[in-house]
Design an enzyme around this catalytic site. Structure first.
Site, PDB file in Angstrom:
ATOM      1  N   THR A   1      -2.730  77.437  98.788  1.00 47.31           N
ATOM      2  CA  THR A   1      -2.322  77.205  97.403  1.00 47.31           C
ATOM      3  C   THR A   1      -3.539  77.250  96.487  1.00 47.31           C
ATOM      4  O   THR A   1      -4.654  76.934  96.903  1.00 47.31           O
ATOM      5  CB  THR A   1      -1.695  75.816  97.197  1.00 47.31           C
ATOM      6  OG1 THR A   1      -2.657  74.806  97.508  1.00 47.31           O
ATOM      7  CG2 THR A   1      -0.445  75.627  98.002  1.00 47.31           C
ATOM      8  N   ASP A   2      -3.300  77.615  95.230  1.00 46.57           N
ATOM      9  CA  ASP A   2      -4.255  77.193  94.219  1.00 46.57           C
ATOM     10  C   ASP A   2      -4.128  75.679  94.147  1.00 46.57           C
ATOM     11  O   ASP A   2      -3.117  75.098  94.553  1.00 46.57           O
ATOM     12  CB  ASP A   2      -3.962  77.852  92.870  1.00 46.57           C
ATOM     13  CG  ASP A   2      -5.209  77.953  92.001  1.00 46.57           C
ATOM     14  OD1 ASP A   2      -6.150  77.164  92.219  1.00 46.57           O
ATOM     15  OD2 ASP A   2      -5.238  78.806  91.095  1.00 46.57           O
ATOM     16  N   TRP A   3      -5.154  75.013  93.644  1.00 46.27           N
ATOM     17  CA  TRP A   3      -5.231  73.554  93.747  1.00 46.27           C
ATOM     18  C   TRP A   3      -4.107  72.889  92.936  1.00 46.27           C
ATOM     19  O   TRP A   3      -4.067  72.988  91.715  1.00 46.27           O
ATOM     20  CB  TRP A   3      -6.598  73.084  93.302  1.00 46.27           C
ATOM     21  CG  TRP A   3      -7.593  72.977  94.415  1.00 46.27           C
ATOM     22  CD1 TRP A   3      -8.391  71.892  94.700  1.00 46.27           C
ATOM     23  CD2 TRP A   3      -7.921  73.958  95.417  1.00 46.27           C
ATOM     24  NE1 TRP A   3      -9.167  72.146  95.816  1.00 46.27           N
ATOM     25  CE2 TRP A   3      -8.900  73.398  96.271  1.00 46.27           C
ATOM     26  CE3 TRP A   3      -7.456  75.245  95.703  1.00 46.27           C
ATOM     27  CZ2 TRP A   3      -9.431  74.078  97.373  1.00 46.27           C
ATOM     28  CZ3 TRP A   3      -7.984  75.923  96.801  1.00 46.27           C
ATOM     29  CH2 TRP A   3      -8.956  75.339  97.614  1.00 46.27           C
TER      30      TRP A   3
ATOM     31  N   GLY B   1      -0.902  73.730  93.477  1.00 48.72           N
ATOM     32  CA  GLY B   1       0.097  74.767  93.240  1.00 48.72           C
ATOM     33  C   GLY B   1       1.386  74.609  94.012  1.00 48.72           C
ATOM     34  O   GLY B   1       2.311  75.405  93.834  1.00 48.72           O
TER      35      GLY B   1
END
Length: 725
Positions: free
Chosen positions: A256-258, A260
């Site tokens: 994930t993006d942080w 996300g």
């Protein structure tokens, strides 16, 4: 049991060292490791344990995974459980030019050298995953994160990203290609629901990701924050399960993006492998000891135990994570890495010099002779401002950063160089714009006084890494230059006509002052060697060869995304519609006959080139053929230089809507003064396909095509018709 694991790892490492390992043997060993793990241990591997690491299995000797931001340099060490810097004294690195500059080189071989160098620095810092490169498409010049990406054209981005990935990963460091997909603005990025046609998705926004996976064999992918058709991209069934893992055969890890991830069931079933940053909002807030509460943590474990989710789901995730480990931390043959050495500085300097784009050069304003006794007025905050600071997650702790002013002073020993700020902004701060501590009128008056008596005025302006500029977390608020620069440029031109401009930015800007300046360079964010590289080009020690990786529209409304109004950009905060469809960048300008300020692929030189003898190997081709285009490039000037021959292809009278032409090949050729060189490139006929929405497949139309050969999208030297049967 530990002995069993140790034996498995050692056997794999020995086989790898001897060149005898097979994919089958590795997969068998991974299955053996999974069989030794408890359900709790497997689930734990699927989520973070700190800001930038995920856990291994200490009982079995399986290591942690350590990640770092780093599309153009490895970020300084972050604290375990908050976003403060750890204060290490040995985490300074080489700052490489941002990826817009790399794309501007049109040089895949240089992209490979860039990847090797940044990968070596990541390996030295013991990172397993480098969170980059970014290949989101440049859709609007207001996107605060465009500087991290590779421009508006999917073919250019594809050609440049593959060697970058291969260079990084030869160091035993996984490249993590981001942000997959359609993360083309920062405003409302965490929730905006993007609507785009299947054609635009596959023809414009996915090709660079596909090349990264299929050709570059990237070991990890980062999901995007935004939603696509009602599902967040970090657990999106179509993007991750259907396209990435099934159609493209991706065997790596989706991260994930942080912050996300938003749903346990979707994260489990729709392709996410490692969840990072939840409870941090991706920004600064944190919840103590939150890691077991992540969507892929205790909730995931509990749903498996309850029978609501299959254990096969976690097994697939762990299998992918272990596969990545065998390629990185558990690969006994990986190199040691190195950091801040002369070779890396040389790569950074070459990328910077080849990426600088000469946009205007009236009366041969550039180069400026370094041997003349001149008084040079250097005006602008960007002449001295550190550009490795700020910008969000790409912020760097560079061992050094040579400013443009320092570079000029070291090269122009015979000149009197006087600097005046002229304008000023506040310090960089994430999520907020700080005011300037200086009086704007006083700065302007001082700059005008300095410029009035100078032989040459060099203005270093543009944007910076502040919020609402080139920065993560927010888009630009205006297309013009900020901090009063437009007005200052008009007044500088009034007191000294011998005025040149170096734009430091990762984005296009409006240019109302263009008729009043003699020279313009696009200088990008060039990293540690910025000042030396700029001085190299300004002095003529290096002949500029950069080409624009995106179009510069005259006005914001001339950009395709903005031409359709608010629902196209930025949306209504809930939904957004890509109404320009496939006509992004130069495709829009060419097809709709909207003249840009500067076109995609444009860039001047200190010498003159003539492209001639342009031919194809034949005029009729079948679907399995390749089109070979040959050409000669003559350097008719007085200095050696490099030209980029660009081949675009169009399909007149297509049965579907198409752009007038699309880039399908390019070749950068270095030619000595007064000499000629020949070159050729091949275009597979299959590359002429469009994405057919009815069959959900690629199709090549038969019939007549036009090849456009030139040195910019709007500077075509020859058109050649060919037939596809």
């Amino acid at each position: 049991m530990k002995f069993v694991l140790y034996s498995l790892v050692m056997v794999f490492s020995c086989l790898s060292a001897l060149g005898q390992s097979t994919e089958t043997a590795r997969e068998s060993q991974i299955d053996s490791l999974i069989a030794l793990m408890t359900l709790e241990e497997k689930v734990a591997m699927c989520h973070a344990q700190s800001k930038f690491s995920s856990p291994g299995v200490p009982r079995l000797g399986i290591p942690e995974i350590w990640m770092s931001d780093g599309p153009h340099g490895v970020r300084a060490e972050i604290n375990w459980d908050n976003w403060g810097y750890a204060g290490w004294t040995n985490d300074s690195i080489t700052a490489f030019p941002a990826l817009t500059a790399l794309a501007s080189t049109f040089n895949p071989e240089l992209s490979a050298a860039y990847g090797v160098a940044v990968g070596e620095e990541a390996r030295y810092r013991k990172k397993d995953i480098l969170l980059g490169p970014g290949v989101n498409i440049y859709r609007t010049p207001l996107n605060g994160r465009n500087f991290e990406y590779m421009g508006e054209d999917p073919y250019l981005a594809s050609q440049m990203v593959v060697p970058y990935i291969q260079g990084v990963q030869q160091n035993g460091v996984a490249a993590c290609v981001k942000h997959y997909a359609l993360n083309n603005q920062e405003l409302w990025r965490g929730h905006i629901n993007v609507h785009v046609s299947d054609r635009a998705l596959h023809e414009i926004y996915l090709p660079a990701f596909k090349a990264a996976v299929v050709e570059g064999e990237a070991w990890s992918i980062m999901g995007a924050y935004n939603q696509f058709r009602g599902q967040h991209c970090c657990h999106n069934e179509l993007l991750l399960n259907d396209i990435l893992k099934t159609d493209w055969g991706f065997d790596g890890v989706v991260v994930t993006d942080w912050g996300g991830a938003h749903d346990t069931k979707q994260a489990a079933e729709y392709g996410l492998d490692i969840e990072m940053g939840t409870w941090t909002n991706g920004l600064t807030a944190s919840k103590a000891l939150a890691y077991d509460n992540y969507f892929l943590a205790s909730p995931f474990l509990n749903q498996i135990k309850a029978g609501d989710l299959s254990e096969d789901l976690v097994d697939d995730k762990v299998r992918r994570i272990l596969r990545l480990m065998y390629r990185t931390s558990m690969d006994a043959t990986k190199p040691l890495g190195r950091v801040n050495n002369a070779a890396h500085h040389a790569v950074a300097r070459q990328v910077a010099t080849e990426g600088i784009v000469l946009l205007k050069n009236e009366g041969d304003f550039f180069p400026i002779d370094p041997n003349q006794k001149l008084k040079i007025a250097v005006i602008g905050e960007n002449a001295t401002r550190q550009m490795t600071l700020g910008g969000g997650s790409s912020e760097l702790k560079a061992q050094f950063e040579i400013s443009p002013l320092q570079g000029l002073r070291e090269r122009y020993r015979e000149a009197e160089i006087v600097h005046s700020m002229g304008y000023a902004s506040g310090a960089p701060a994430y999520g907020r714009a700080l005011p300037s501590p200086y009086d704007a009128d006083s700065l302007k008056a001082a700059a005008l006084a300095v410029a009035k008596d100078a032989d040459v005025v060099l203005f270093f302006g543009g944007l910076n890494k502040n919020h609402y500029q080139d920065c993560e977390g927010g888009d630009r608020l205006q297309y013009g230059l900020p901090f009063g620069q437009d007005e200052l440029l008009h007044e500088l031109a009034a007191v000294n006509a011998n005025l040149g401009l170096v734009l430091i930015s990762g984005n296009a800007v409006a240019m109302p002052w263009l008729p009043k300046v003699k020279g313009v360079m696009q200088g990008w964010y060039l990293g540690s060697m910025a000042g030396y590289a700029l001085a190299d080009v300004i002095s003529g020690d290096v002949n500029p060869s950069g080409k624009m990786p995106f179009s510069i529209p005259k006005e914001l409304k001339d950009n395709a995304a903005h031409s359709f109004g608010e629902m196209s950009y930025p949306g209504d905060s809930i939904d957004q519609y890509y109404k320009e469809d496939i006509l992004v960048g130069y495709r829009w300008h060419d097809t709709k006959k909207v003249t840009p300020q500067y076109a995609f692929g444009y860039g001047l030189s200190y010498t003159d080139f003539a492209v001639s003898a342009i031919t194809t190997d034949r005029t009729k081709y079948s679907l399995t053929d390749e089109i070979t285009v040959s050409y000669a490039v003559a350097n008719t000037g007085k200095t050696a230089g490099a030209e980029v021959v660009q081949v675009y292809v169009g399909k007149p009278k297509s049965k579907v809507n198409r752009a007038k032409k699309e880039l399908k090949g390019f070749d950068k050729i270095t030619v000595e003064a007064g000499q000629s060189a020949t070159g050729s490139l091949t275009i597979p006929v299959s590359d002429l396909a469009y994405y057919d929405e009815k069959s959900s497949d690629w199709k090549v139309e038969s019939g007549s095509y036009v090849l456009y050969i030139g040195n910019a999208s709007d500077q075509i030297q020859r058109e050649i018709k060919v037939q596809i049967k």
